[in-house]
Each structure stands twice: as structure tokens, then as C-alpha cells.
Write a protein that holds these residues in place. Structure first.
Motif, short mmCIF file in Angstrom:
data_model
loop_
_atom_site.label_atom_id
_atom_site.label_comp_id
_atom_site.label_asym_id
_atom_site.label_seq_id
_atom_site.Cartn_x
_atom_site.Cartn_y
_atom_site.Cartn_z
N ARG A 48 0.89 -1.16 0.00
CA ARG A 48 0.00 0.00 0.00
C ARG A 48 0.93 1.22 0.00
O ARG A 48 1.89 1.25 0.75
CB ARG A 48 -0.92 0.00 1.20
CG ARG A 48 -1.90 -1.15 1.16
CD ARG A 48 -2.89 -1.04 2.30
NE ARG A 48 -3.89 -2.07 2.18
CZ ARG A 48 -5.04 -1.95 1.52
NH1 ARG A 48 -5.33 -0.82 0.93
NH2 ARG A 48 -5.89 -2.95 1.46
N THR A 49 0.63 2.20 -0.84
CA THR A 49 1.57 3.30 -1.04
C THR A 49 0.91 4.66 -0.83
O THR A 49 -0.31 4.78 -0.77
CB THR A 49 2.15 3.27 -2.47
OG1 THR A 49 1.08 3.42 -3.40
CG2 THR A 49 2.88 1.97 -2.72
N ARG A 50 1.77 5.67 -0.75
CA ARG A 50 1.36 7.08 -0.74
C ARG A 50 1.79 7.71 -2.05
O ARG A 50 2.84 7.37 -2.59
CB ARG A 50 2.04 7.82 0.41
CG ARG A 50 1.48 7.48 1.73
CD ARG A 50 2.03 8.42 2.78
NE ARG A 50 1.32 8.19 4.01
CZ ARG A 50 1.85 8.22 5.20
NH1 ARG A 50 3.12 8.50 5.35
NH2 ARG A 50 1.13 8.00 6.26
N CYS A 51 1.02 8.63 -2.51
CA CYS A 51 1.39 9.34 -3.75
C CYS A 51 2.03 10.68 -3.38
O CYS A 51 2.19 11.00 -2.21
CB CYS A 51 0.17 9.54 -4.64
SG CYS A 51 -1.06 10.67 -3.96
N GLY A 52 2.37 11.45 -4.37
CA GLY A 52 3.04 12.72 -4.13
C GLY A 52 2.10 13.91 -4.07
O GLY A 52 2.56 15.04 -3.91
N HIS A 53 0.79 13.73 -4.20
CA HIS A 53 -0.15 14.85 -4.18
C HIS A 53 -0.42 15.29 -2.74
O HIS A 53 -0.83 14.49 -1.91
CB HIS A 53 -1.47 14.46 -4.86
CG HIS A 53 -1.29 14.04 -6.28
ND1 HIS A 53 -1.01 14.94 -7.28
CD2 HIS A 53 -1.35 12.83 -6.87
CE1 HIS A 53 -0.90 14.29 -8.42
NE2 HIS A 53 -1.09 13.00 -8.20
N PRO A 54 -0.22 16.57 -2.44
CA PRO A 54 -0.35 17.02 -1.06
C PRO A 54 -1.77 16.94 -0.51
O PRO A 54 -1.97 16.72 0.68
CB PRO A 54 0.13 18.47 -1.09
CG PRO A 54 0.33 18.84 -2.50
CD PRO A 54 0.25 17.62 -3.34
N GLY A 55 -2.80 17.07 -1.32
CA GLY A 55 -4.18 17.07 -0.82
C GLY A 55 -4.83 15.69 -0.87
O GLY A 55 -6.03 15.57 -0.61
N CYS A 56 -4.09 14.65 -1.19
CA CYS A 56 -4.66 13.30 -1.35
C CYS A 56 -4.99 12.69 0.02
O CYS A 56 -4.38 13.03 1.05
CB CYS A 56 -3.68 12.42 -2.10
SG CYS A 56 -4.35 10.78 -2.47
#
Length: 191
Positions: A48-56
Motif C-alpha cells: 500500500r503506497t502514498r502518492c506525491g499529491h499534497p491534498g490526497c
């Protein structure tokens, strides 16, 4: 070739009946896995990952991570190789990886049975025990301790070496009376 004995044949090496029964069970399970023909080394991991978009939402508190994603990992020539899998591929290939793990377990059990049969061989009892070399009527030689130093002694027996020493192996001797600075009183070396 005719006339040669098969060393694994039960008449040559006596194997306990319980070991033979367990080996037969292992052979049957190995044959069942071999009939499928599907073995895949490595492991499948859920990521499970995190993306680079600050508002996600993956950056929120608590985070809702993206995924699940499935990753197949294995070693090839001492390097880790990874591939991303779809959910369908994960379901299909997980059984193959399970087969690989089961094969390794079965082979380890088979090796343990072989080692046990080797140790249980009655021919080991017929071999004479090793005795220290002594002359008749003399007490055995005392056991030798390894040398405390190795600069001029042979490493295997501790006797002085007949070879000349290399310059790299000579003992380094320094005059510590000339030390200056913070090391002068270090560990009682003050003069």
C-alpha cells in the motif's frame, strides 16, 4: 553397467521402516507437485503506497493508502528482482509460490531422513575408536595448547617455523616514551 550396486537401494543400506514410510509419503507429495508442473520461486507481498499529491487522502490523518498492490520478488544472480502483479495474477501465482515452499520443506525432510539413516548405520559401531599415538609402555602425550603468539610459530602445530618470516608478519615495536598530546596519559602510558 551390470554388476554395480545401487547405493540407495534398501538392500545396500538398511533404512528403518518408519523412515521408508515417511520417504514414500514425501515422494508421493513431490510427485503430486511435479504433476502440476507449476512452481515459482520468490514471494508475493501486498503493498500500500502514498502518492506525491499534497491534498490526497493518503496524506490525511489517519492515512488511507492507495492499493493494495501485489509485488512478486525473487533473487536472480544475487540481485533482487521485483514485478508488479494484478489481482488476478496474484491469485494464480500464489499457488505456484506455495508449491515452491512446500518443495523446499519436503526436500529438507528428505535430507533429514537421509542424515538419520546415515547416523543409524550399524557399520559405524564396527570402526575402531581413534586412540592417541603412543609407544607401548609409555603414557600418552599431554594435549598441546595453541600458541599464544604466532610471529615465529607454525599455526598448525605451534613449533617454530622453518620458513623465514615475511616483513609484514614481524612484530611492530614502537617507542611509547615519545608520545605527545592527548595520548600521552592514555591507559597509563604516561612517562
Amino acid at each position: 553397467m551390470t554388476g554395480t550396486k545401487d547405493l540407495c537401494h534398501p538392500e545396500t543400506v538398511r533404512v528403518a521402516p518408519s523412515h521408508q514410510a515417511e520417504a514414500s509419503q514425501i515422494a508421493a507429495e513431490l510427485a503430486a507437485i511435479a504433476r502440476t508442473g507449476m512452481v515459482l520461486p520468490g514471494s508475493i507481498t501486498q503493498r500500500r503506497t502514498r502518492c506525491g499529491h499534497p491534498g490526497c487522502a493518503c496524506r490525511a490523518d489517519p492515512p488511507r493508502l492507495h492499493g493494495p498492490y501485489w509485488q512478486w520478488t525473487r533473487k536472480v544472480a544475487a540481485k533482487t528482482v521485483c514485478r508488479w502483479l494484478s489481482a488476478d495474477q496474484h491469485r494464480d501465482y500464489q499457488a505456484w509460490i506455495d508449491n515452491d515452499r512446500r518443495l523446499r520443506e519436503l526436500l529438507a525432510r528428505l535430507e533429514a531422513l537421509g542424515a538419520a539413516a546415515f547416523e543409524d548405520d550399524p557399520r559405524w559401531e564396527r570402526q575402531p575408536a581413534r586412540r592417541p599415538r603412543t609407544r607401548p609402555g609409555q603414557p600418552p602425550e599431554p594435549e598441546q595448547r595453541p600458541p599464544d603468539r604466532v610471529d615465529g610459530d607454525c599455526l598448525t602445530c605451534g613449533h617454530p617455523s622453518a620458513q623465514t618470516l615475511f616483513t609484514q608478519l614481524r612484530t611492530k615495536r614502537e617507542d611509547l616514551s615519545q608520545l605527545r598530546g592527548p595520548f600521552r596519559s592514555w591507559k597509563g602510558l604516561s612517562c
